[in-house]
Design an enzyme around this catalytic site. Structure first.
Site, PDB file in Angstrom:
ATOM      1  N   ASP A  52       8.975 -25.307  47.573  1.00  0.00           N
ATOM      2  CA  ASP A  52       8.866 -25.678  46.170  1.00  0.00           C
ATOM      3  C   ASP A  52       7.460 -25.471  45.579  1.00  0.00           C
ATOM      4  O   ASP A  52       7.079 -26.164  44.643  1.00  0.00           O
ATOM      5  CB  ASP A  52       9.276 -27.161  46.042  1.00  0.00           C
ATOM      6  CG  ASP A  52       9.405 -27.622  44.599  1.00  0.00           C
ATOM      7  OD1 ASP A  52       9.723 -26.787  43.750  1.00  0.00           O
ATOM      8  OD2 ASP A  52       9.165 -28.812  44.333  1.00  0.00           O
ATOM      9  N   CYS A  61      27.337 -35.969  34.725  1.00  0.00           N
ATOM     10  CA  CYS A  61      25.881 -35.746  34.635  1.00  0.00           C
ATOM     11  C   CYS A  61      25.465 -35.454  33.199  1.00  0.00           C
ATOM     12  O   CYS A  61      24.433 -35.953  32.720  1.00  0.00           O
ATOM     13  CB  CYS A  61      25.449 -34.624  35.579  1.00  0.00           C
ATOM     14  SG  CYS A  61      26.242 -33.034  35.289  1.00  0.00           S
ATOM     15  N   CYS A 119      23.003 -38.201  30.909  1.00  0.00           N
ATOM     16  CA  CYS A 119      21.591 -37.878  30.655  1.00  0.00           C
ATOM     17  C   CYS A 119      21.139 -38.488  29.332  1.00  0.00           C
ATOM     18  O   CYS A 119      21.629 -38.098  28.262  1.00  0.00           O
ATOM     19  CB  CYS A 119      21.389 -36.362  30.626  1.00  0.00           C
ATOM     20  SG  CYS A 119      19.664 -35.896  30.306  1.00  0.00           S
ATOM     21  N   CYS A 179      26.746 -38.546  39.952  1.00  0.00           N
ATOM     22  CA  CYS A 179      27.549 -37.458  40.514  1.00  0.00           C
ATOM     23  C   CYS A 179      28.471 -37.985  41.616  1.00  0.00           C
ATOM     24  O   CYS A 179      27.999 -38.579  42.587  1.00  0.00           O
ATOM     25  CB  CYS A 179      26.642 -36.370  41.081  1.00  0.00           C
ATOM     26  SG  CYS A 179      27.550 -34.999  41.846  1.00  0.00           S
TER      27      CYS A 179
END
Length: 313
Positions: A131, A192, A196, A246
């Site tokens: 990452d 999801c 949000c 989720c």
């Protein structure tokens, strides 16, 4: 030892080292991802993350990033915690940041895996990535059969959900690629997207980073976007909302990685202790944490923003 046996021994060793899963894919040009990446960047959804616009060819072709690369070994490392914060009124810290910065933990394990390959499989050269370089981690994990990209743009595993880190070895061995392809299991679910609070998931499979709480509390270097005031749901560093809702994360099980265990004081911090945190407590709690990335000043900015949200309610 044939290539298939090499592949299976590598995957076996990855699990022994502590990885949740491991898969292998052929290093190639990510043609399918190119159009999506270009469109996302053209619409400015990366915000201040200018690094996303740099090294585009390397981002799409790992052979340009590490010379001689023939295979990509992708791994997952679980970070789902054993416990969460005790005070329901406390500012909420993303689960991935509870313990030691994952960059160090994951890279050390990747180096262990590389040493095994060099000693037991074949002489080779490789680079470990976590990452922090132009590598499309999730795309390679999909190609390695480790999951699919969900509507929240996270990698989701049928077996493990999505609370894991992704890393890879770009290696100059021609290994047998995994043939498994995981189909998309999101179906008609929109949990999801619906959950949000800032509507950062502007449509399935597209996140506008500028509206994302994680971006605003970590990547954003200036002031937090006032247009998002009242929508942070007490998130002070990062955000797990789209993962928490989720259904696939009902499969998440607590990690057994000691390095990811939180500082003994962290889970018990009250809202008042968070709000009045001084630099010495910050240094004590987050000495090895990814939270150091935002620095004390950044965390105070975030705390001030969510405190003003509370006062305006």
């Amino acid at each position: 030892m044939d290539k298939r046996e090499q592949r299976e021994r590598i995957k076996e060793k990855a699990l022994d080292i502590g990885f949740l899963a491991c898969g292998i894919s052929k290093a190639d040009y990510l043609a399918e991802e190119q159009a999506r990446l270009e469109k996302w960047l053209a619409e400015g959804m990366q915000g201040e993350m200018e690094y996303m616009s740099r090294n585009r060819e390397k981002r799409l072709d790992p052979r340009l990033l590490h010379e001689g690369t023939k295979s990509v070994i992708s791994v997952l490392l679980n970070y789902y915690p054993k416990e969460t914060q005790k005070d329901p009124e406390a500012p909420v810290l993303s689960k991935y940041a509870y313990g030691t910065d994952y960059h160090f933990v994951l890279k050390d394990k990747l180096k262990d895996l590389l040493r095994f390959i060099q000693d037991e499989i074949a002489p080779c050269n490789a680079r470990a990535f976590v990452d922090s370089a132009p590598v499309l981690d999730k795309a390679w994990a999909v190609r390695a059969g480790l999951g699919w990209i969900g509507k929240n743009t996270n990698l989701i595993s049928v077996e493990h959900g999505s609370f894991f880190f992704i890393g890879e070895l770009l290696i100059d061995l021609e290994l047998e690629p995994d043939e498994r392809i995981v189909s998309n299991h999101c179906g008609n679910c929109t949990r999801c997207i619906d959950a949000c609070p800032t509507q950062a998931i502007i449509k399935p499979y597209v996140v506008d980073a500028r509206r994302c709480i994680s971006y605003q509390t970590i990547e954003q270097r200036g002031e937090i976007d006032e247009a998002l005031s009242g929508k942070f749901d007490d998130r002070v560093f990062g955000c797990d909302i789209c993962q928490d809702v989720c259904p696939w994360n009902l499969k998440s099980e607590p990690h057994d990685e000691e390095a990811f265990d939180p500082h003994p004081k962290l889970m018990g911090l009250s809202r008042n202790e968070w709000t009045n945190m001084d630099e010495s407590l910050f240094a004590e709690l987050f000495r090895k944490s990814a939270v150091k990335r935002t620095k004390y000043s950044g965390l105070m900015r975030n705390l001030k923003f969510i405190q003003s949200e509370k006062q305006s309610e």
